[in-house]
Design a protein around this motif. Structure first.
Motif, mmCIF file in Angstrom:
data_model
loop_
_atom_site.group_PDB
_atom_site.id
_atom_site.type_symbol
_atom_site.label_atom_id
_atom_site.label_comp_id
_atom_site.label_asym_id
_atom_site.label_seq_id
_atom_site.Cartn_x
_atom_site.Cartn_y
_atom_site.Cartn_z
ATOM 1 N N LYS A 93 0.822 -1.208 0.000
ATOM 2 C CA LYS A 93 0.000 0.000 0.000
ATOM 3 C C LYS A 93 0.860 1.264 0.000
ATOM 4 O O LYS A 93 0.585 2.220 -0.734
ATOM 5 C CB LYS A 93 -0.935 -0.007 1.208
ATOM 6 N N GLU A 94 1.902 1.275 0.817
ATOM 7 C CA GLU A 94 2.752 2.466 0.896
ATOM 8 C C GLU A 94 3.592 2.631 -0.371
ATOM 9 O O GLU A 94 3.873 3.753 -0.787
ATOM 10 C CB GLU A 94 3.651 2.397 2.121
ATOM 11 N N ALA A 95 3.991 1.520 -0.978
ATOM 12 C CA ALA A 95 4.763 1.600 -2.228
ATOM 13 C C ALA A 95 3.902 2.167 -3.351
ATOM 14 O O ALA A 95 4.373 2.967 -4.174
ATOM 15 C CB ALA A 95 5.280 0.216 -2.609
ATOM 16 N N VAL A 96 2.633 1.774 -3.392
ATOM 17 C CA VAL A 96 1.715 2.316 -4.397
ATOM 18 C C VAL A 96 1.456 3.794 -4.131
ATOM 19 O O VAL A 96 1.457 4.630 -5.051
ATOM 20 C CB VAL A 96 0.390 1.521 -4.395
ATOM 21 N N LYS A 97 1.246 4.141 -2.869
ATOM 22 C CA LYS A 97 0.944 5.527 -2.506
ATOM 23 C C LYS A 97 2.119 6.452 -2.822
ATOM 24 O O LYS A 97 1.927 7.596 -3.265
ATOM 25 C CB LYS A 97 0.601 5.602 -1.024
ATOM 26 N N GLY A 115 7.642 9.041 3.477
ATOM 27 C CA GLY A 115 7.564 8.826 4.923
ATOM 28 C C GLY A 115 6.867 7.519 5.277
ATOM 29 O O GLY A 115 7.383 6.704 6.058
ATOM 30 N N GLY A 116 5.677 7.301 4.718
ATOM 31 C CA GLY A 116 4.935 6.070 4.994
ATOM 32 C C GLY A 116 5.663 4.838 4.491
ATOM 33 O O GLY A 116 5.634 3.782 5.127
ATOM 34 N N LEU A 117 6.333 4.970 3.357
ATOM 35 C CA LEU A 117 7.089 3.842 2.799
ATOM 36 C C LEU A 117 8.232 3.444 3.723
ATOM 37 O O LEU A 117 8.473 2.244 3.945
ATOM 38 C CB LEU A 117 7.633 4.217 1.418
ATOM 39 N N MET A 118 8.949 4.424 4.253
ATOM 40 C CA MET A 118 10.080 4.105 5.118
ATOM 41 C C MET A 118 9.622 3.399 6.393
ATOM 42 O O MET A 118 10.285 2.494 6.884
ATOM 43 C CB MET A 118 10.847 5.391 5.468
ATOM 44 N N GLU A 119 8.471 3.793 6.920
ATOM 45 C CA GLU A 119 7.939 3.103 8.097
ATOM 46 C C GLU A 119 7.556 1.669 7.750
ATOM 47 O O GLU A 119 7.810 0.736 8.519
ATOM 48 C CB GLU A 119 6.726 3.866 8.631
ATOM 49 N N GLU A 148 16.401 1.288 -1.722
ATOM 50 C CA GLU A 148 17.480 1.900 -2.504
ATOM 51 C C GLU A 148 16.932 2.913 -3.500
ATOM 52 O O GLU A 148 17.485 4.016 -3.661
ATOM 53 C CB GLU A 148 18.252 0.803 -3.239
ATOM 54 N N GLY A 149 15.842 2.559 -4.178
ATOM 55 C CA GLY A 149 15.269 3.466 -5.165
ATOM 56 C C GLY A 149 14.757 4.745 -4.542
ATOM 57 O O GLY A 149 14.996 5.850 -5.060
ATOM 58 N N ALA A 150 14.034 4.612 -3.423
ATOM 59 C CA ALA A 150 13.486 5.805 -2.766
ATOM 60 C C ALA A 150 14.602 6.729 -2.284
ATOM 61 O O ALA A 150 14.519 7.954 -2.434
ATOM 62 C CB ALA A 150 12.605 5.371 -1.591
ATOM 63 N N ARG A 151 15.639 6.163 -1.726
ATOM 64 C CA ARG A 151 16.740 6.999 -1.233
ATOM 65 C C ARG A 151 17.494 7.670 -2.377
ATOM 66 O O ARG A 151 17.965 8.809 -2.235
ATOM 67 C CB ARG A 151 17.688 6.153 -0.380
#
Length: 209
Positions: A93-97, A115-119, A148-151
């Motif tokens: 869900k967080e990856a989609v958001k 933020g939500g993805l990292m949590e 890795e991609g998000a960072r």
């Protein structure tokens, strides 16, 4: 106050001298010969029992690694029921958001929020050890690539301007490509849990809400 302080000092001083005198007389009256008067030998030490050697605690027994198909299925079901499903669904869900901050065209203004993805990634790492080797490999790859991609995307974004340089734009694109690999691995994890072990969420977590 000064009068009272002086009187107190004059009273305490003789008492102090008397105490000291008594102590000195007691020391002077002591017999230096330990053989007289039944005095105890000052060098004698009381017998002591040797301290018992502590028994080391037993080593913890490691849980056996499941090897048979039945053992693996049971371990995966346990992983899924006790937090694995929640961790996977939350990560999906967080990856989609988070993809809402993905630019779809040139000069598009977007808001990047991971933020939500990292949590969700932090929770997923707690349940990183998925007992089935093939499913576990896909799950670990999903966690690694999404993080890795998000960072990489975040590191490329400037702090004091909105327009990206060509180099920053290239890094953002690479970051999202790595992110896509994480999404593929996440889908592979869910598909294998469904196909091999019959485990599926009650609702489709990939639907944007």
């Amino acid at each position: 106050m000064s009068t009272w302080s002086g009187e107190r000092d004059s009273v305490l001083l003789p008492l102090l001298m008397i105490v000291v005198a008594l102590l000195l007389s007691a020391c002077a009256g002591a017999d230096p010969d330990p053989a007289k008067g039944g005095a105890a030998n000052p060098t004698a030490q009381p017998a002591t029992s040797p301290s018992p050697t502590p028994t080391p605690p037993p080593s913890p027994t490691a849980s056996p690694t499941p090897t048979t198909a039945a053992e693996i299925a049971e371990a995966v079901n346990h992983w899924y029921a006790y937090g694995g499903e929640t961790a996977m669904v939350s990560l999906i869900k967080e990856a989609v958001k988070a993809q809402a901050g993905r630019p779809r065209g040139e000069l598009e203004t977007v808001t990047v929020d991971f933020g939500g993805l990292m949590e969700a990634l932090s929770t997923a790492r707690v349940f990183r050890s998925l007992p089935d080797p093939k499913t576990g490999t896909a799950w670990a790859a999903a966690i690694e690539h999404l993080d890795e991609g998000a960072r990489e995307v975040l590191d490329a974004l400037p702090k004091d301007r909105m327009i990206l340089t060509p180099g920053e734009t290239g890094q953002v694109l690479r970051g999202w490509n790595t992110y896509d690999e994480g999404l593929k691995s996440l889908k592979a994890t869910q598909a294998r849990l469904d196909r091999t072990f019959g485990l599926r969420p009650s609702s489709d977590p990939w639907e944007a809400r």
